[in-house]
Scaffold this motif. Structure first.
Motif, PDB file in Angstrom:
ATOM      1  N   ARG A  17       6.365   7.391   1.592  1.00  0.00           N
ATOM      2  CA  ARG A  17       7.367   7.899   0.632  1.00  0.00           C
ATOM      3  C   ARG A  17       7.776   6.813  -0.351  1.00  0.00           C
ATOM      4  N   GLY A  18       7.931   5.604   0.156  1.00  0.00           N
ATOM      5  CA  GLY A  18       8.277   4.508  -0.739  1.00  0.00           C
ATOM      6  C   GLY A  18       7.178   4.220  -1.742  1.00  0.00           C
ATOM      7  N   ALA A  19       5.918   4.341  -1.301  1.00  0.00           N
ATOM      8  CA  ALA A  19       4.792   4.090  -2.207  1.00  0.00           C
ATOM      9  C   ALA A  19       4.684   5.155  -3.288  1.00  0.00           C
ATOM     10  N   TRP A 176      -0.946  -3.145   0.440  1.00  0.00           N
ATOM     11  CA  TRP A 176      -0.850  -2.589  -0.914  1.00  0.00           C
ATOM     12  C   TRP A 176       0.328  -1.626  -1.048  1.00  0.00           C
ATOM     13  N   MET A 177       0.683  -0.921   0.038  1.00  0.00           N
ATOM     14  CA  MET A 177       1.836  -0.028  -0.041  1.00  0.00           C
ATOM     15  C   MET A 177       3.147  -0.800  -0.101  1.00  0.00           C
ATOM     16  N   SER A 178       3.175  -1.979   0.483  1.00  0.00           N
ATOM     17  CA  SER A 178       4.365  -2.829   0.364  1.00  0.00           C
ATOM     18  C   SER A 178       4.462  -3.405  -1.041  1.00  0.00           C
ATOM     19  N   LEU A 179       3.315  -3.815  -1.576  1.00  0.00           N
ATOM     20  CA  LEU A 179       3.317  -4.385  -2.923  1.00  0.00           C
ATOM     21  C   LEU A 179       3.763  -3.370  -3.960  1.00  0.00           C
ATOM     22  N   ILE A 180       3.280  -2.155  -3.835  1.00  0.00           N
ATOM     23  CA  ILE A 180       3.631  -1.158  -4.847  1.00  0.00           C
ATOM     24  C   ILE A 180       5.131  -0.884  -4.836  1.00  0.00           C
ATOM     25  N   GLN A 181       5.778  -1.104  -3.672  1.00  0.00           N
ATOM     26  CA  GLN A 181       7.235  -0.943  -3.582  1.00  0.00           C
ATOM     27  C   GLN A 181       7.983  -2.236  -3.886  1.00  0.00           C
TER      28      GLN A 181
END
Length: 272
Positions: A17-19, A176-181
């Motif tokens: 959801r965050g991504a 990558w999902m952490s980076l996008i957030q």
């Protein structure tokens, strides 16, 4: 305390959801999406190449190195996987992964970078193996279907063990999902739920099972199975050293309560 499957699903849901609603930063978002696409495409190709190549006993692949050099090439392909895998899991390997991505996002993307490299290693091993052309045995009839079921079950166990350990880490999505957030990666805790309640090393055991349940046996498959099974027995010892450093007495208690690789009906007292 074990982690129920609901906790894993909740953690993945929050990450996804965050991504889907990232904060502004076009350059960061594009970099994250590029790494996300890259890791998941290569991951799928690498795993498919492994499933197919082993199903046929490593008798089908794209390698064309002539003899006697094919033996050396195949040996190099086998060894690069466990050696590279183990190196990148060390403290030094983590620093290497961080530096592979220029700029300020190397640390955040390190788990994704690791998954990309591991997937490329799988693709090299199983896609570019040079088959010997020798088939010792090929299952037929009921034996064939039994082994197909065992092979598929081994892969299902591997998927389940990977989920129990943290699907976002195993698949490379966490980085990558952490980076996008634009947040630091939040790693799952020490795995103790699911298959980790039965044995401490279900991923390695399930991986070893995939090596020995194939319906076609060749010298190639035997060499692969012996080498990688040895890795599956040795590498977890190094992993457990890291866990002892990270989790201390909590992991010691878990070690006493749960067997290493072979399930047993009687467990020792957790407080022993």
């Amino acid at each position: 305390m074990t982690q129920p499957a609901e906790d894993h699903i909740r953690r993945l849901s929050i990450l996804i959801r965050g991504a889907l609603h990232p904060p502004r930063g076009l350059g960061r978002i594009l970099l994250a999406l590029f790494f996300g696409l890259l890791v998941h495409v290569i991951f799928v190709i690498g795993v498919i190449s492994m499933i197919v190549a082993m199903f046929f006993g490593m008798s089908l692949s794209f390698g064309t190195v002539p003899e006697p050099y094919s033996n050396l090439a195949n040996a190099a392909l086998i060894l690069q996987f466990p050696l590279g895998h183990s190196l990148l899991l060390t403290t030094r390997g983590t620093r290497i992964l961080t530096r592979l991505v220029p700029g300020q996002h190397g640390a955040t993307l390190s788990t994704t970078t690791y998954a990309i490299i591991a997937s490329i290693q799988l693709l090299l091993l199983f896609g570019f193996w040079t088959p010997s052309g020798i088939i010792w045995w090929q299952a037929t009839g009921g034996v064939f279907y039994t082994l197909v079921f065992a092979y598929a079950s081994s892969w299902c166990l591997l998927v389940k063990a990977s989920f129990d350990a943290g699907a976002e880490v195993q698949s490379g999505a966490l980085g990558w999902m952490s980076l996008i957030q634009n947040v630091k990666p939040r790693f799952p805790g020490m795995p103790t739920g699911g298959l980790f309640k039965v044995i401490r090393q279900p991923i390695y055991v399930a991986f070893a099972l995939t090596l020995w349940t194939v319906p076609v046996w060749t010298p190639d498959q035997l060499a692969l199975a012996l080498t990688l099974t040895s890795y599956c027995l040795i590498a977890p010892k190094l992993k457990e050293r890291r866990f002892l450093q990270r989790y201390g007495n909590r992991f010691r208690t878990y070690q006493r309560a749960v067997p290493y690789a072979v399930p047993c009906s009687v467990r020792r007292d957790k407080n022993a």
